[in-house]
Design a protein around this motif. Structure first.
Motif, PDB file in Angstrom:
ATOM      1  N   SER A 123      24.380  -7.911 -13.475  1.00  0.00           N
ATOM      2  CA  SER A 123      23.465  -7.816 -14.617  1.00  0.00           C
ATOM      3  C   SER A 123      22.905  -6.401 -14.711  1.00  0.00           C
ATOM      4  CB  SER A 123      22.331  -8.833 -14.483  1.00  0.00           C
ATOM      5  OG  SER A 123      21.528  -8.553 -13.357  1.00  0.00           O
ATOM      6  N   SER A 124      22.714  -5.941 -15.924  1.00  0.00           N
ATOM      7  CA  SER A 124      22.282  -4.559 -16.142  1.00  0.00           C
ATOM      8  C   SER A 124      21.641  -4.426 -17.507  1.00  0.00           C
ATOM      9  CB  SER A 124      23.504  -3.633 -16.062  1.00  0.00           C
ATOM     10  OG  SER A 124      23.231  -2.362 -16.603  1.00  0.00           O
ATOM     11  N   GLY A 125      20.745  -3.459 -17.641  1.00  0.00           N
ATOM     12  CA  GLY A 125      20.130  -3.179 -18.931  1.00  0.00           C
ATOM     13  C   GLY A 125      21.150  -2.785 -19.978  1.00  0.00           C
ATOM     14  N   PHE A 126      22.324  -2.327 -19.546  1.00  0.00           N
ATOM     15  CA  PHE A 126      23.402  -1.997 -20.485  1.00  0.00           C
ATOM     16  C   PHE A 126      23.761  -3.210 -21.340  1.00  0.00           C
ATOM     17  CE2 PHE A 126      27.921  -1.706 -21.595  1.00  0.00           C
ATOM     18  CZ  PHE A 126      27.966  -0.450 -22.184  1.00  0.00           C
ATOM     19  N   GLN A 127      23.491  -4.392 -20.813  1.00  0.00           N
ATOM     20  CA  GLN A 127      23.852  -5.628 -21.498  1.00  0.00           C
ATOM     21  C   GLN A 127      22.751  -6.143 -22.430  1.00  0.00           C
ATOM     22  OE1 GLN A 127      24.462  -7.766 -17.890  1.00  0.00           O
ATOM     23  NE2 GLN A 127      25.995  -6.277 -17.240  1.00  0.00           N
ATOM     24  N   SER A 128      21.723  -5.341 -22.675  1.00  0.00           N
ATOM     25  CA  SER A 128      20.667  -5.740 -23.595  1.00  0.00           C
ATOM     26  C   SER A 128      21.194  -5.682 -25.032  1.00  0.00           C
ATOM     27  CB  SER A 128      19.450  -4.822 -23.459  1.00  0.00           C
ATOM     28  OG  SER A 128      18.542  -5.035 -24.530  1.00  0.00           O
ATOM     29  N   HIS A 129      21.415  -6.844 -25.632  1.00  0.00           N
ATOM     30  CA  HIS A 129      21.958  -6.830 -26.995  1.00  0.00           C
ATOM     31  C   HIS A 129      20.923  -6.325 -27.993  1.00  0.00           C
ATOM     32  CE1 HIS A 129      19.862 -10.692 -27.780  1.00  0.00           C
ATOM     33  NE2 HIS A 129      20.030 -10.392 -29.045  1.00  0.00           N
ATOM     34  N   GLN A 130      19.641  -6.485 -27.682  1.00  0.00           N
ATOM     35  CA  GLN A 130      18.607  -5.990 -28.603  1.00  0.00           C
ATOM     36  C   GLN A 130      18.580  -4.458 -28.615  1.00  0.00           C
ATOM     37  OE1 GLN A 130      15.157  -9.086 -29.360  1.00  0.00           O
ATOM     38  NE2 GLN A 130      14.935  -8.120 -27.381  1.00  0.00           N
ATOM     39  N   ASN A 140      23.788   4.529 -34.526  1.00  0.00           N
ATOM     40  CA  ASN A 140      24.672   4.816 -33.399  1.00  0.00           C
ATOM     41  C   ASN A 140      25.632   3.635 -33.211  1.00  0.00           C
ATOM     42  OD1 ASN A 140      24.268   5.339 -29.812  1.00  0.00           O
ATOM     43  ND2 ASN A 140      25.886   6.009 -31.180  1.00  0.00           N
ATOM     44  N   LYS A 141      26.578   3.507 -34.127  1.00  0.00           N
ATOM     45  CA  LYS A 141      27.529   2.391 -34.123  1.00  0.00           C
ATOM     46  C   LYS A 141      28.645   2.637 -33.097  1.00  0.00           C
ATOM     47  CE  LYS A 141      25.648   0.538 -37.950  1.00  0.00           C
ATOM     48  NZ  LYS A 141      26.435   0.303 -39.178  1.00  0.00           N
ATOM     49  N   ASN A 142      29.057   1.563 -32.437  1.00  0.00           N
ATOM     50  CA  ASN A 142      30.158   1.645 -31.480  1.00  0.00           C
ATOM     51  C   ASN A 142      30.760   0.254 -31.344  1.00  0.00           C
ATOM     52  OD1 ASN A 142      31.940   1.936 -29.380  1.00  0.00           O
ATOM     53  ND2 ASN A 142      30.523   2.986 -28.010  1.00  0.00           N
ATOM     54  N   ALA A 143      31.855   0.017 -32.039  1.00  0.00           N
ATOM     55  CA  ALA A 143      32.464  -1.312 -32.064  1.00  0.00           C
ATOM     56  C   ALA A 143      32.882  -1.787 -30.675  1.00  0.00           C
ATOM     57  CB  ALA A 143      33.670  -1.308 -32.996  1.00  0.00           C
ATOM     58  N   ALA A 144      33.223  -0.855 -29.793  1.00  0.00           N
ATOM     59  CA  ALA A 144      33.682  -1.222 -28.453  1.00  0.00           C
ATOM     60  C   ALA A 144      32.595  -1.947 -27.661  1.00  0.00           C
ATOM     61  CB  ALA A 144      34.140   0.021 -27.701  1.00  0.00           C
ATOM     62  N   VAL A 145      31.338  -1.699 -27.991  1.00  0.00           N
ATOM     63  CA  VAL A 145      30.228  -2.327 -27.281  1.00  0.00           C
ATOM     64  C   VAL A 145      30.250  -3.844 -27.460  1.00  0.00           C
ATOM     65  CG1 VAL A 145      27.699  -2.552 -27.267  1.00  0.00           C
ATOM     66  CG2 VAL A 145      28.755  -0.289 -27.328  1.00  0.00           C
ATOM     67  N   LEU A 146      30.791  -4.323 -28.565  1.00  0.00           N
ATOM     68  CA  LEU A 146      30.784  -5.766 -28.833  1.00  0.00           C
ATOM     69  C   LEU A 146      31.522  -6.561 -27.758  1.00  0.00           C
ATOM     70  CD1 LEU A 146      29.776  -4.745 -31.635  1.00  0.00           C
ATOM     71  CD2 LEU A 146      31.044  -6.638 -32.628  1.00  0.00           C
ATOM     72  N   ASP A 147      32.496  -5.923 -27.093  1.00  0.00           N
ATOM     73  CA  ASP A 147      33.241  -6.623 -26.042  1.00  0.00           C
ATOM     74  C   ASP A 147      32.330  -7.085 -24.914  1.00  0.00           C
ATOM     75  OD1 ASP A 147      35.544  -6.160 -27.469  1.00  0.00           O
ATOM     76  OD2 ASP A 147      36.157  -4.423 -26.279  1.00  0.00           O
ATOM     77  N   VAL A 148      31.253  -6.347 -24.674  1.00  0.00           N
ATOM     78  CA  VAL A 148      30.314  -6.692 -23.607  1.00  0.00           C
ATOM     79  C   VAL A 148      29.617  -8.018 -23.899  1.00  0.00           C
ATOM     80  CG1 VAL A 148      28.242  -5.917 -22.359  1.00  0.00           C
ATOM     81  CG2 VAL A 148      29.963  -4.250 -23.081  1.00  0.00           C
ATOM     82  N   PHE A 149      29.579  -8.399 -25.176  1.00  0.00           N
ATOM     83  CA  PHE A 149      28.838  -9.593 -25.587  1.00  0.00           C
ATOM     84  C   PHE A 149      29.753 -10.729 -26.042  1.00  0.00           C
ATOM     85  CE2 PHE A 149      26.325  -5.788 -26.189  1.00  0.00           C
ATOM     86  CZ  PHE A 149      25.187  -6.093 -25.432  1.00  0.00           C
ATOM     87  N   HIS A 151      30.786 -13.078 -24.357  1.00  0.00           N
ATOM     88  CA  HIS A 151      30.344 -14.339 -23.740  1.00  0.00           C
ATOM     89  C   HIS A 151      29.163 -14.962 -24.465  1.00  0.00           C
ATOM     90  CE1 HIS A 151      27.438 -11.435 -22.299  1.00  0.00           C
ATOM     91  NE2 HIS A 151      26.662 -12.424 -21.906  1.00  0.00           N
ATOM     92  N   ASP A 152      28.514 -14.209 -25.349  1.00  0.00           N
ATOM     93  CA  ASP A 152      27.289 -14.646 -26.024  1.00  0.00           C
ATOM     94  C   ASP A 152      27.545 -14.640 -27.532  1.00  0.00           C
ATOM     95  OD1 ASP A 152      24.751 -14.891 -27.182  1.00  0.00           O
ATOM     96  OD2 ASP A 152      23.760 -13.738 -25.613  1.00  0.00           O
ATOM     97  N   ALA A 153      27.865 -15.797 -28.076  1.00  0.00           N
ATOM     98  CA  ALA A 153      28.268 -15.876 -29.485  1.00  0.00           C
ATOM     99  C   ALA A 153      27.185 -15.381 -30.424  1.00  0.00           C
ATOM    100  CB  ALA A 153      28.652 -17.308 -29.834  1.00  0.00           C
ATOM    101  N   ALA A 154      25.930 -15.731 -30.151  1.00  0.00           N
ATOM    102  CA  ALA A 154      24.840 -15.339 -31.045  1.00  0.00           C
ATOM    103  C   ALA A 154      24.634 -13.827 -31.035  1.00  0.00           C
ATOM    104  CB  ALA A 154      23.552 -16.055 -30.648  1.00  0.00           C
ATOM    105  N   ALA A 155      24.619 -13.232 -29.840  1.00  0.00           N
ATOM    106  CA  ALA A 155      24.429 -11.780 -29.732  1.00  0.00           C
ATOM    107  C   ALA A 155      25.597 -11.038 -30.364  1.00  0.00           C
ATOM    108  CB  ALA A 155      24.273 -11.386 -28.261  1.00  0.00           C
ATOM    109  N   HIS A 156      26.808 -11.542 -30.123  1.00  0.00           N
ATOM    110  CA  HIS A 156      27.999 -10.903 -30.683  1.00  0.00           C
ATOM    111  C   HIS A 156      27.953 -10.936 -32.212  1.00  0.00           C
ATOM    112  CE1 HIS A 156      32.234 -10.319 -31.767  1.00  0.00           C
ATOM    113  NE2 HIS A 156      32.378  -9.720 -30.596  1.00  0.00           N
ATOM    114  N   ALA A 157      27.558 -12.075 -32.766  1.00  0.00           N
ATOM    115  CA  ALA A 157      27.490 -12.208 -34.221  1.00  0.00           C
ATOM    116  C   ALA A 157      26.436 -11.277 -34.815  1.00  0.00           C
ATOM    117  CB  ALA A 157      27.186 -13.655 -34.603  1.00  0.00           C
ATOM    118  N   GLU A 158      25.294 -11.181 -34.136  1.00  0.00           N
ATOM    119  CA  GLU A 158      24.233 -10.294 -34.630  1.00  0.00           C
ATOM    120  C   GLU A 158      24.706  -8.845 -34.649  1.00  0.00           C
ATOM    121  OE1 GLU A 158      19.502  -9.331 -33.890  1.00  0.00           O
ATOM    122  OE2 GLU A 158      20.673 -10.162 -32.224  1.00  0.00           O
ATOM    123  N   LEU A 159      25.329  -8.402 -33.552  1.00  0.00           N
ATOM    124  CA  LEU A 159      25.789  -7.019 -33.476  1.00  0.00           C
ATOM    125  C   LEU A 159      26.924  -6.752 -34.464  1.00  0.00           C
ATOM    126  CD1 LEU A 159      25.665  -6.446 -29.620  1.00  0.00           C
ATOM    127  CD2 LEU A 159      24.198  -5.406 -31.352  1.00  0.00           C
TER     128      LEU A 159
END
Length: 284
Positions: A123-130, A140-149, A151-159
């Motif tokens: 676990s790491s602050g890097f994984q803070s979806h907020q 500061n858009k970066n589509a590659a970041v979505l891969d980190v989320f 596992h979390d459908a809601a966070a992925h959808a928001e991003l």
């Protein structure tokens, strides 16, 4: 003075019966909030609670920052610059609070942190979806970041939604265009899923705003508010870096990043590059 005199009597009108009235704790769901800290260290280390509380309160403040930035973006799209500036002003106060919170975490010594750091696993602050959502709203858009989320459908959808939406800066530049400023078409029609990059053709537009501030006062004020926003964000990033360096030195991050080196590269990122570039040409 007697002990009894050194008290404040409870006024007669103070509500005492909450069988049918809503209490402060019920309104804030304090039973849930204060029960949400679950140290994992065995035996439980005294300082792990500090780490958890600092991170949780940061997430609460980020929730408010995101709420205000979304409102500001919507206001700009609706030509309501005054509301947007009010939102941004509130964000700036929250940013100062977030930055100061690092000084509390910095009281955690390397020896103390080492005794429970292993229990964080990956676990790491890097994984803070907020946090990522705030960066996306600011551009500061970066589509590659979505891969980190994934596992979390809601966070992925928001991003994903924010990735495909105009940023705060996009909407500000569109507002400038609607007000008659010569914002280049390439800026207005750009691919908003990509991070905004420095566009030299925007600098003369902003120079005109700055050098004719008396004619474009609202736009001028908005430019300076955005600069404040970025300055504050960079100060937050820097304090984060120095707190990490102070606590773990140059170890790798728990989430697999290079740690301090990774955080240092974030300081090279900018949300509103032309608002800094214009300063070089003003007065020349």
């Amino acid at each position: 003075m007697s002990g009894e005199a050194n008290t404040r009597p409870v006024e007669g009108g103070v509500v005492r019966d909450f069988t049918r009235e809503m209490s402060y704790g019920a309104y804030l769901h304090l039973d849930e909030l204060l029960a949400a800290q679950h140290p994992l260290s065995v035996p439980e280390h005294h300082d792990e609670l500090l780490f958890i509380v600092q991170r949780q309160t940061s997430e609460l403040w980020l929730k408010l920052v995101l709420h205000e930035l979304r409102s500001a973006t919507t206001a700009l799209a609706g030509d309501d610059l005054k509301v947007a500036l009010k939102n941004i002003a509130r964000v700036k106060h929250v940013q100062r609070t977030l930055t100061e919170q690092w000084s509390v975490l910095a009281t955690l010594t390397p020896t103390e942190y080492a005794q429970f750091r292993g229990f964080l696993a990956s676990s790491s602050g890097f994984q803070s979806h907020q946090y990522r959502a705030v960066e996306f709203v600011l551009g500061n858009k970066n589509a590659a970041v979505l891969d980190v989320f994934a596992h979390d459908a809601a966070a992925h959808a928001e991003l994903d939604g924010l990735l495909h939406a105009p940023s705060l800066y996009d909407e500000f530049l569109r507002l400038l265009a609607r007000r008659g400023h010569a914002v280049p078409e390439e800026v207005l029609t750009r691919d908003v899923t990509r991070a905004h990059v420095h566009t030299p053709a925007l600098v003369p537009v902003l120079r005109r705003v700055y050098e004719r501030a008396e004619d474009f006062w609202e736009e001028y004020e908005a430019c300076e508010e955005l600069v404040d926003l970025e300055d504050n964000f960079q100060l937050w990033r820097f304090r984060h870096l120095k707190t990490v360096e102070r606590t773990i030195g140059f170890k790798r991050g728990t989430g697999g990043s290079s740690g301090v080196a990774f955080l240092a590269r974030a300081l090279e990122l900018t949300f509103f590059p032309e608002l800094y570039a214009v300063r070089t040409v003003i007065g020349t």
